[in-house]
Design a protein around this motif. Sequence first.
Motif, PDB file in Angstrom:
ATOM      1  N   LEU A 162      13.084   4.867  -2.515  1.00  0.00           N
ATOM      2  CA  LEU A 162      12.172   5.859  -1.940  1.00  0.00           C
ATOM      3  C   LEU A 162      11.514   5.340  -0.676  1.00  0.00           C
ATOM      4  N   ILE A 163      11.381   6.222   0.283  1.00  0.00           N
ATOM      5  CA  ILE A 163      10.698   5.916   1.533  1.00  0.00           C
ATOM      6  C   ILE A 163       9.371   6.660   1.584  1.00  0.00           C
ATOM      7  N   ASP A 164       9.374   7.907   1.067  1.00  0.00           N
ATOM      8  CA  ASP A 164       8.160   8.718   1.122  1.00  0.00           C
ATOM      9  C   ASP A 164       8.217   9.808   0.062  1.00  0.00           C
ATOM     10  N   GLU A 202       0.831  -1.211   0.000  1.00  0.00           N
ATOM     11  CA  GLU A 202       0.000   0.000   0.000  1.00  0.00           C
ATOM     12  C   GLU A 202       0.869   1.266   0.000  1.00  0.00           C
ATOM     13  N   GLN A 203       1.933   1.273   0.793  1.00  0.00           N
ATOM     14  CA  GLN A 203       2.835   2.429   0.831  1.00  0.00           C
ATOM     15  C   GLN A 203       3.524   2.628  -0.525  1.00  0.00           C
ATOM     16  N   ILE A 249      17.436  10.664   3.463  1.00  0.00           N
ATOM     17  CA  ILE A 249      17.713  11.979   2.881  1.00  0.00           C
ATOM     18  C   ILE A 249      16.420  12.526   2.305  1.00  0.00           C
ATOM     19  N   THR A 250      16.141  13.794   2.595  1.00  0.00           N
ATOM     20  CA  THR A 250      14.950  14.446   2.051  1.00  0.00           C
ATOM     21  C   THR A 250      15.386  15.606   1.166  1.00  0.00           C
ATOM     22  N   TYR A 280       8.369  16.737  -1.814  1.00  0.00           N
ATOM     23  CA  TYR A 280       9.444  16.333  -0.909  1.00  0.00           C
ATOM     24  C   TYR A 280       9.684  14.858  -1.167  1.00  0.00           C
ATOM     25  N   LEU A 281      10.928  14.495  -1.456  1.00  0.00           N
ATOM     26  CA  LEU A 281      11.296  13.098  -1.665  1.00  0.00           C
ATOM     27  C   LEU A 281      12.174  12.659  -0.501  1.00  0.00           C
ATOM     28  N   THR A 282      11.797  11.585   0.154  1.00  0.00           N
ATOM     29  CA  THR A 282      12.652  11.012   1.191  1.00  0.00           C
ATOM     30  C   THR A 282      13.104   9.652   0.687  1.00  0.00           C
ATOM     31  N   TYR A 283      14.418   9.460   0.670  1.00  0.00           N
ATOM     32  CA  TYR A 283      14.959   8.208   0.164  1.00  0.00           C
ATOM     33  C   TYR A 283      16.086   7.711   1.055  1.00  0.00           C
TER      34      TYR A 283
END
Length: 79
Positions: A73-75, A9-10, A39-40, A29-32
């Motif tokens: 990618l995390i978010d 789902e994420q 890192i964002t 905003y990319l958080t990886y």
Amino acid sequence: MPKPLLTEEQMEKINFTLIEALHTHKQVYLTYYKQGQYITETGFVQFVDSLGDLFIFIDEVFELRNKMKLSDLIDVRFI
């Protein structure tokens, strides 16, 4: 830090957000995950290839074109 495991789902939410950002030219905003760190960055999505595990974004600060793996990618969030 260990790399977090995302649920299906994420991952779907990240894909939908990337594709919407690509088509609407909205900033995100990319958080990886990279070398044990989260890192964002802020930027614009230029290309998404879900099957090839690749996306390209232009960062806001240096306006550099960055190729990254979707799996890193995390978010992803709209600004």
